[in-house]
Design an enzyme around this catalytic site. Structure first.
Site, short mmCIF file in Angstrom:
data_model
loop_
_atom_site.label_atom_id
_atom_site.label_comp_id
_atom_site.label_asym_id
_atom_site.label_seq_id
_atom_site.Cartn_x
_atom_site.Cartn_y
_atom_site.Cartn_z
N THR A 43 77.50 48.65 58.30
CA THR A 43 77.30 49.11 56.92
C THR A 43 78.80 50.04 56.34
O THR A 43 79.24 49.95 55.37
CB THR A 43 76.33 49.88 56.54
OG1 THR A 43 75.10 48.95 56.91
CG2 THR A 43 76.02 50.25 55.13
N LEU B 258 79.45 54.78 47.28
CA LEU B 258 78.69 55.84 47.92
C LEU B 258 77.63 55.13 48.96
O LEU B 258 76.91 55.77 49.78
CB LEU B 258 77.82 56.45 47.01
CG LEU B 258 78.30 57.32 46.30
CD1 LEU B 258 79.18 57.00 45.10
CD2 LEU B 258 77.51 58.71 45.66
N GLY C 196 70.67 55.68 45.70
CA GLY C 196 70.36 56.84 46.59
C GLY C 196 70.22 58.11 45.94
O GLY C 196 70.59 58.25 44.71
N PHE C 197 70.45 59.34 46.57
CA PHE C 197 70.46 60.51 46.20
C PHE C 197 71.51 60.86 45.15
O PHE C 197 71.42 61.11 43.96
CB PHE C 197 70.14 61.62 47.34
CG PHE C 197 70.47 63.08 46.90
CD1 PHE C 197 69.71 63.60 45.83
CD2 PHE C 197 71.07 63.95 47.73
CE1 PHE C 197 69.84 64.89 45.22
CE2 PHE C 197 71.26 65.10 47.41
CZ PHE C 197 70.66 65.79 46.19
N ILE C 198 72.77 60.98 45.62
CA ILE C 198 74.10 61.24 45.13
C ILE C 198 74.16 60.26 43.99
O ILE C 198 74.64 60.28 42.72
CB ILE C 198 75.02 61.68 45.86
CG1 ILE C 198 74.85 62.90 46.80
CG2 ILE C 198 76.34 62.02 44.98
CD1 ILE C 198 76.07 63.17 47.88
N LYS D 117 82.05 57.03 59.65
CA LYS D 117 82.50 57.64 58.52
C LYS D 117 84.19 57.74 58.45
O LYS D 117 84.83 57.81 57.56
CB LYS D 117 81.83 58.92 57.97
CG LYS D 117 80.39 58.55 57.46
CD LYS D 117 80.26 57.26 56.34
CE LYS D 117 80.53 58.14 55.04
NZ LYS D 117 80.47 57.19 53.93
N TYR E 209 77.27 58.44 63.54
CA TYR E 209 77.63 58.50 62.15
C TYR E 209 78.78 58.92 61.58
O TYR E 209 79.50 58.21 60.80
CB TYR E 209 76.51 59.22 61.45
CG TYR E 209 76.79 59.67 59.91
CD1 TYR E 209 76.64 58.61 59.03
CD2 TYR E 209 76.99 60.80 59.65
CE1 TYR E 209 77.05 59.20 57.77
CE2 TYR E 209 77.13 61.40 58.31
CZ TYR E 209 77.11 60.46 57.40
OH TYR E 209 77.40 60.76 56.08
#
Length: 334
Positions: free
Chosen positions: A103, A84, A15-17, A155, A151
């Protein structure tokens, strides 16, 4: 704080980060195992953009955090797990909430159990979305948690699971709560890349969602530095720590700043499909960052107006050199 010589597992490494974190860990002298989500094409996600000399030293594992046995096997022999891996698209969470629980919650449970068995510590990735619209600013880690999207709810549950493993089993856990990270490699669906790409393509009017919400935009180099600083801090164990700049900008302000960097005038057209449900929109996010400074000596380098402009220019330059890549193709629905 220095973080080096640790055997690391990064979930969500494609992923991005995650891809930036893998690169930074390797450069700091850490052996890295990178978990990328399996797909039939063999894609390693954004790790493809990591310099070859870095990628060559990374052990890449294809799989899924939802597989407990795989996570147990992948975590053996590591010192630190940077977790992450997550479903992060807020709009899709309205349509497929169960997949976010599978997930983000069950996947996190698998990671925590695997780390406990392996004797590894965990740096767990949260999100500023768990705070919802700010009751007060700056938002400290003591701010109430308010799930304004499925979402965010998933989290919050994952964060609490991570902390419960620290309290119940003495698992060394730090919960890192990044605010709105941006920079090279980010998805074109994110607001800053979307604005940049529309301008690079010569669009006269920016197609956006709500223009008034404010965000604390943190350059990815700073976010990754925050992860490493907190991973090295014993004082951060069992704690939730914000990663942000302490500055906020509305979406409209960001678009105008990008226009300034690119020498373009800015006009807006609001598109309905980009708007969140009314009660789900998070109106204001501004990070309180004292805790990160106190526990880990970390603070954002790209904070404040001039440094934010510098980070935007770096991001613009990166995207301008990659306009022909398929994921940034002209017919991509921005």
């Amino acid at each position: 704080m220095e973080f080096t010589g640790k055997r690391c597992l990064v979930t969500g490494a494609g992923g991005f980060i995650g891809s930036h974190l893998v690169e930074r860990l390797v450069r700091a002298g850490n052996p890295v195992r990178a978990l990328v989500r399996y797909c039939s094409s063999g894609s390693i996600g954004l790790l493809r953009d990591v310099p070859e000399e870095i990628a060559a030293s990374v052990e890449i594992v294809s799989g899924d955090v939802r597989d407990a046995a795989l996570m147990a096997a992948t975590t053996r022999g590591v010192d630190v797990v940077f977790h992450l891996a997550a479903l992060i698209g807020i709009p899709y969470s309205y349509a497929a909430a169960e997949s976010y629980v599978d997930t983000n919650v069950k996947g996190t449970l698998n990671v925590l159990q695997a780390a406990l068995c392996a004797g590894a510590s965990v740096v767990h990735t949260s999100t500023s979305e768990v705070y919802g619209t700010a009751d007060f600013v700056p938002i400290t880690e003591e701010h109430p948690l308010k799930a304004q999207s499925p979402y965010a709810a998933s989290k919050i549950a994952a964060d609490q699971l991570a902390l419960s493993f620290h309290h119940s089993f003495d698992l060394p856990v730090t919960v890192v709560r990044p605010f709105n990270t941006f920079g090279p490699r980010q998805s074109p669906r994110a607001v800053i890349p979307s604005i940049i790409l529309q301008m690079l393509r010569g669009g006269e009017t920016l197609r956006l969602g709500a223009l008034h919400p404010t965000r604390d935009f943190c350059f990815v180099e700073d976010t990754v530095a925050g992860f490493l600083s907190l991973a090295a801090s014993k004082e951060a164990l069992g704690e939730v720590v914000n990663i942000g700049t302490g500055h906020e900008y509305s979406i409209a302000e960001v678009a105008r700043l990008i226009g300034r960097c690119m020498g373009r005038d800015v006009a807006f057209a609001q598109e309905a499909h980009r708007l969140r449900p009314e009660k789900s929109e998070v109106e204001r996010l501004l990070a309180g960052v004292d805790k990160a400074r106190r526990l880990a000596g970390w603070q954002a380098r790209y904070a404040g107006p001039e440094n934010f402009l510098l980070a935007l220019r770096k991001t613009i330059e990166w995207f301008s050199q990659r306009l022909e890549l398929p994921m940034y193709a002209e017919d991509f629905r921005l």
